[in-house]
Design an enzyme around this catalytic site. Structure first.
Site, short mmCIF file in Angstrom:
data_model
loop_
_atom_site.label_atom_id
_atom_site.label_comp_id
_atom_site.label_asym_id
_atom_site.label_seq_id
_atom_site.Cartn_x
_atom_site.Cartn_y
_atom_site.Cartn_z
CB THR A 198 -0.95 0.01 1.22
OG1 THR A 198 -0.17 -0.21 2.40
CG2 THR A 198 -2.01 -1.07 1.09
CG LEU B 128 6.40 5.18 2.28
CD1 LEU B 128 7.47 6.26 2.25
CD2 LEU B 128 6.74 4.14 3.34
CG HIS B 129 -0.72 3.00 4.50
ND1 HIS B 129 -1.12 2.77 5.78
CD2 HIS B 129 -0.26 1.83 4.04
CE1 HIS B 129 -0.92 1.50 6.09
NE2 HIS B 129 -0.38 0.90 5.03
CG LEU B 130 -1.38 7.34 9.72
CD1 LEU B 130 -0.58 8.64 9.60
CD2 LEU B 130 -2.76 7.62 10.25
#
Length: 87
Positions: A12, A14-16
Site C-alpha cells: 500500500t 507509505l500510508h499512515l
C-alpha cells in the site's frame, strides 16, 4: 552526507502506519534525514512530510542522511524499509 536508493516494498506504499514507523525510526538519530521522490524532498522525521510525498509500492526513493550518526541512520532506515516497515 550519505545516500542510497531503495524501492518501497509495502503493497500500500507509505500510508499512515508505515509512515509513522519510518518517522519513529528516523527520530532515533541526530542526523538530518530526508528522502527524495520525483522532484520532491521529504523530511523523514515528519509524518505529514512523508505522507505528502505520495510514495506507492514499487516507487524508488533516495534516502539521504547528514550528521554525526549518518551511516548508522542510513543502515537502520534502509533496513526498516526493506523489511516492509511492519507490514
Amino acid at each position: 552526507m550519505v545516500s542510497q536508493k531503495v524501492v518501497i516494498k509495502n503493497p500500500t506504499g507509505l500510508h499512515l502506519r508505515p509512515a509513522g514507523i519510518l518517522c519513529k525510526e528516523a527520530m532515533q538519530f541526530k542526523s538530518l534525514i530526508t528522502f527524495s521522490f520525483r522532484e520532491n524532498t521529504a523530511n523523514a522525521k515528519s509524518v505529514l512530510s512523508v505522507l505528502g510525498a505520495c510514495v506507492k509500492c514499487g516507487d524508488e526513493i533516495v534516502m539521504t542522511c547528514e550528521g554525526e550518526d549518518e551511516e548508522e541512520a542510513l543502515r537502520a532506515l534502509i533496513g526498516a524499509i526493506e523489511s516492509g516497515l511492519g507490514e
